[in-house]
Design an enzyme around this catalytic site. Structure first.
Site, PDB file in Angstrom:
ATOM      1  N   ASP A 119      21.870  40.736   6.682  1.00 55.72           N
ATOM      2  CA  ASP A 119      22.445  39.571   7.288  1.00 55.72           C
ATOM      3  C   ASP A 119      23.524  39.012   6.461  1.00 55.72           C
ATOM      4  OD1 ASP A 119      20.068  39.888   8.638  1.00 55.72           O
ATOM      5  OD2 ASP A 119      19.658  37.906   8.929  1.00 55.72           O
ATOM      6  N   HIS A 121      25.486  35.786   7.615  1.00 57.76           N
ATOM      7  CA  HIS A 121      25.512  34.511   7.803  1.00 57.76           C
ATOM      8  C   HIS A 121      26.588  33.628   7.336  1.00 57.76           C
ATOM      9  CE1 HIS A 121      21.808  34.403  10.168  1.00 57.76           C
ATOM     10  NE2 HIS A 121      20.998  34.980   9.413  1.00 57.76           N
ATOM     11  N   ASP A 147      23.842  39.683  12.494  1.00 61.08           N
ATOM     12  CA  ASP A 147      23.766  38.260  11.779  1.00 61.08           C
ATOM     13  C   ASP A 147      24.940  38.058  10.906  1.00 61.08           C
ATOM     14  OD1 ASP A 147      21.802  37.729  13.499  1.00 61.08           O
ATOM     15  OD2 ASP A 147      20.492  37.130  11.787  1.00 61.08           O
ATOM     16  N   ASN A 179      20.220  38.872  16.402  1.00 58.32           N
ATOM     17  CA  ASN A 179      19.960  37.962  17.142  1.00 58.32           C
ATOM     18  C   ASN A 179      20.971  36.771  17.287  1.00 58.32           C
ATOM     19  OD1 ASN A 179      19.019  37.352  14.397  1.00 58.32           O
ATOM     20  ND2 ASN A 179      17.905  35.790  15.666  1.00 58.32           N
ATOM     21  N   HIS A 180      21.644  36.588  16.141  1.00 54.61           N
ATOM     22  CA  HIS A 180      22.596  35.188  16.303  1.00 54.61           C
ATOM     23  C   HIS A 180      23.755  35.574  16.762  1.00 54.61           C
ATOM     24  CE1 HIS A 180      20.735  32.090  13.710  1.00 54.61           C
ATOM     25  NE2 HIS A 180      19.793  33.113  13.248  1.00 54.61           N
ATOM     26  N   HIS A 228      18.469  45.437  13.978  1.00 53.81           N
ATOM     27  CA  HIS A 228      18.435  43.945  13.342  1.00 53.81           C
ATOM     28  C   HIS A 228      17.003  43.493  13.263  1.00 53.81           C
ATOM     29  CE1 HIS A 228      19.685  40.162  11.969  1.00 53.81           C
ATOM     30  NE2 HIS A 228      19.051  39.582  12.930  1.00 53.81           N
ATOM     31  N   HIS A 317      17.140  40.721   9.124  1.00 49.42           N
ATOM     32  CA  HIS A 317      16.438  39.563   9.975  1.00 49.42           C
ATOM     33  C   HIS A 317      15.686  38.599   9.454  1.00 49.42           C
ATOM     34  CE1 HIS A 317      15.469  37.770  13.806  1.00 49.42           C
ATOM     35  NE2 HIS A 317      14.239  38.118  14.016  1.00 49.42           N
TER      36      HIS A 317
END
EC number: 3.1.3.16
Length: 553
Positions: A119, A121, A147, A179-180, A228, A317
């Site tokens: 990730d 982010h 992500d 998932n984001h 992910h 994740h």
């Protein structure tokens, strides 16, 4: 009037007063700090903080003149200085990326050597550090597990920079979906707000279109299943991934959802080995932490690895204190059955975790950790300093004004007692005047009425300022609700929303939400002209059929 002013406590300051004259000899380009240090008022006080780029670059700077591809070297430095692109440049890069990514299969099949990252982010400055640790993308293959956006304040910069690297290194630089990467989560978390602050809804929609074409998983070296989230009860073979229609929003259930949302169970490492598996043990249990998908067990991982002839599952994740986690070894292979990678150090500026990347080369797996890098600070919800501080300043200033003006007692400010007291006093004076006939008593009565009028005016001023103070307090404490109401009401706060404090704001919000829900049908896309004509034809046919069925008189 002037006499009253001169006799009052208010001092009138005239421009020619000696004590307000400016020292013409003072050098205004220099300023002395409290510690005696002299700094220049023309230079940045903290030179170590890079200046922000305010210039929108030209197309010649953003795109390579020969290839037409984004100039990732320029973008790297431009974003480092918090520069922005024009709307047209941003959409062009996003559309180019969407086309390139849409041509890739759901399941990528990659070869080593390769560097695998977790990730990101929105932590752009840590992403730059990642490439320092992992190596130059022009020389080393990369696989990112998703992500890229949300939570951090530089999600757009991360996404565009990664897309520019992807476009310049097709066949060597790979990106999976997390998932984001969907409208649902980016609307709930920070990415949508970031896009509306930095660009507009059109650029945000272009980002979401690119999310819908990102591949879902990768098979690395024919030995490692990279994804992910995790595995699914519907995933029997790795080839099942290619059967998914990925060009859409992430569903709330099913194989696509599980690949991006699943987690290992908390007691994953406590499970028994191999032939000692408890036959009654569930392989998948509902993922209560996420509210969707499943949590998979060690037993489920081993079964999946055996069925597909794999060594391990590599996923992201979940934040990890060390930046990675090696789970329980598979007894058959002696290799960790599951590896979690996380590449966002000091996640949310609060976790104080390390980040890591996995470098796989010549059948040797190396994990390289790195710490956070300094980054510019953003206020919550991308507020500017004036929006953030003005309600607080206003509240304190009005509080100070109330204290200054509050020179009357509570009894004097009581609206019920004032007129009565004044009336009784004046009547008493009037009676005394009749008895004595003294003119001074008439003047005194007039003065009493004047004092009471002033007192009443003062009380009204204090109450008005107190009301303003309360409104500033609500603006500061309930800024999120205020902003939402403005957004949903064409940028204007509904009249009276702040007058009754937090309670009134909540009632306004509740009423507004109810009305908005009832009006949702009007938010739908209107039918086309052909659809309207079809509806008319159906309506007339229905009338004719009804007329034919009626008995003839």
């Amino acid at each position: 009037m002037s006499k009253d002013l001169n006799s009052s406590r208010i001092k009138i300051i005239k421009p020619n007063d000696s004590y307000i004259k400016v020292d013409r000899k003072k050098d205004l380009t220099k300023y002395e700090l409290e510690n005696g240090k002299v700094i220049s008022t023309k230079d940045r006080p903290i030179a170590s903080v890079p200046a922000i780029t305010g210039k929108i670059p030209s197309d010649e700077e953003v795109f390579d003149s020969k290839t037409g591809l984004p100039n990732h070297s320029f973008l790297r430095e431009h974003f480092f200085h918090e520069g922005r692109l024009s709307k047209e440049q941003a959409i062009k890069i996003l559309n180019m990326s969407t086309v390139a990514l849409s041509k890739e299969p759901n399941l990528l099949k990659l070869k080593a050597p390769i560097t695998i990252c977790g990730d990101i982010h929105g932590q752009y400055y840590d992403l730059l550090k990642l490439f320092e640790v992992g190596g130059d993308p022009a020389e080393i293959d990369y696989l990112f597990l998703g992500d890229y956006v949300d939570r951090g304040a530089f999600s757009f910069e991360c996404l565009i920079y990664l897309y520019s690297l992807k476009l310049n290194n097709l066949g060597r630089f790979w990106m999976l979906r997390g998932n984001h990467e969907c409208k649902h989560l980016t609307s709930y978390f920070t990415f949508k707000n970031e896009m509306l602050h930095k660009y507009d809804m059109e650029v945000y929609d272009a980002c979401c279109r690119s999310f819908n074409v990102l591949p879902l998983a990768a098979l690395m070296n024919g030995q490692y299943f990279c994804v992910h989230g995790g595995i699914s009860p519907e995933l029997k073979s790795v080839e099942d991934v290619n059967k998914i229609n990925r060009f859409r929003e992430i569903p709330s259930r099913g194989l696509m959802c599980d690949l991006l949302w699943a987690d290992p169970v908390e007691n994953y490492d406590d499970a028994r080995d191999g032939s000692e598996f408890d036959q009654s043990e569930d392989e998948f249990v509902p993922n209560s932490l996420r509210g969707c998908s499943f949590a998979f067990t060690f037993k489920a991982s081993c079964k999946f690895l055996k069925a597909n002839g794999l060594l391990s599952i590599i996923r992201a994740h979940e934040a990890q204190d060390a930046g990675y986690r090696m789970y329980k070894n598979n007894k058959v292979t002696g290799f960790p059955s599951l590896i979690t990678m996380f590449s966002a150090p000091n996640y949310l500026d609060t976790y104080h975790n390390k980040a890591a990347v996995l470098k796989y080369e010549e059948n040797v797996m190396n994990i390289r950790q790195f710490h956070m890098s300094p980054h510019p600070y953003w206020l919550p919800d991308f507020m500017d300093v004036f929006t953030w501080s003005l309600p607080f300043v206003g509240e304190k200033v009005t509080s100070m004004l109330v204290s200054i003006l509050n020179i009357c007692s509570e009894q004097e400010l009581d609206p019920e007692s004032e007129p009565k007291a004044a009336e009784e006093t004046v009547k008493a004076r009037a009676n005394a005047t009749k008895e004595t006939g003294t003119p001074s008593d008439e003047k005194a009565s007039s003065a009493i009425l004047e004092d009471e009028t002033r007192r009443k005016a003062l009380r009204n001023k204090i109450l008005a300022i107190a009301k303003v103070s309360r409104m500033f307090s609500v603006l500061r404490e309930e800024s999120e609700k205020v902003e939402y109401l403005k957004t949903m009401n064409a940028g204007v706060l509904p009249r009276g929303a702040l007058a009754r404090g937090t309670e009134g704001l909540n009632e306004t919000l509740s009423t507004f939400e109810k009305a908005r829900k009832e009006d949702l049908i009007n938010e739908k896309l209107p039918p086309s002209l052909s659809e309207v004509e079809q509806e008319k034809i159906k309506y007339y046919e229905k009338i004719l059929k009804g007329a034919e069925k009626k008995p003839q008189l």
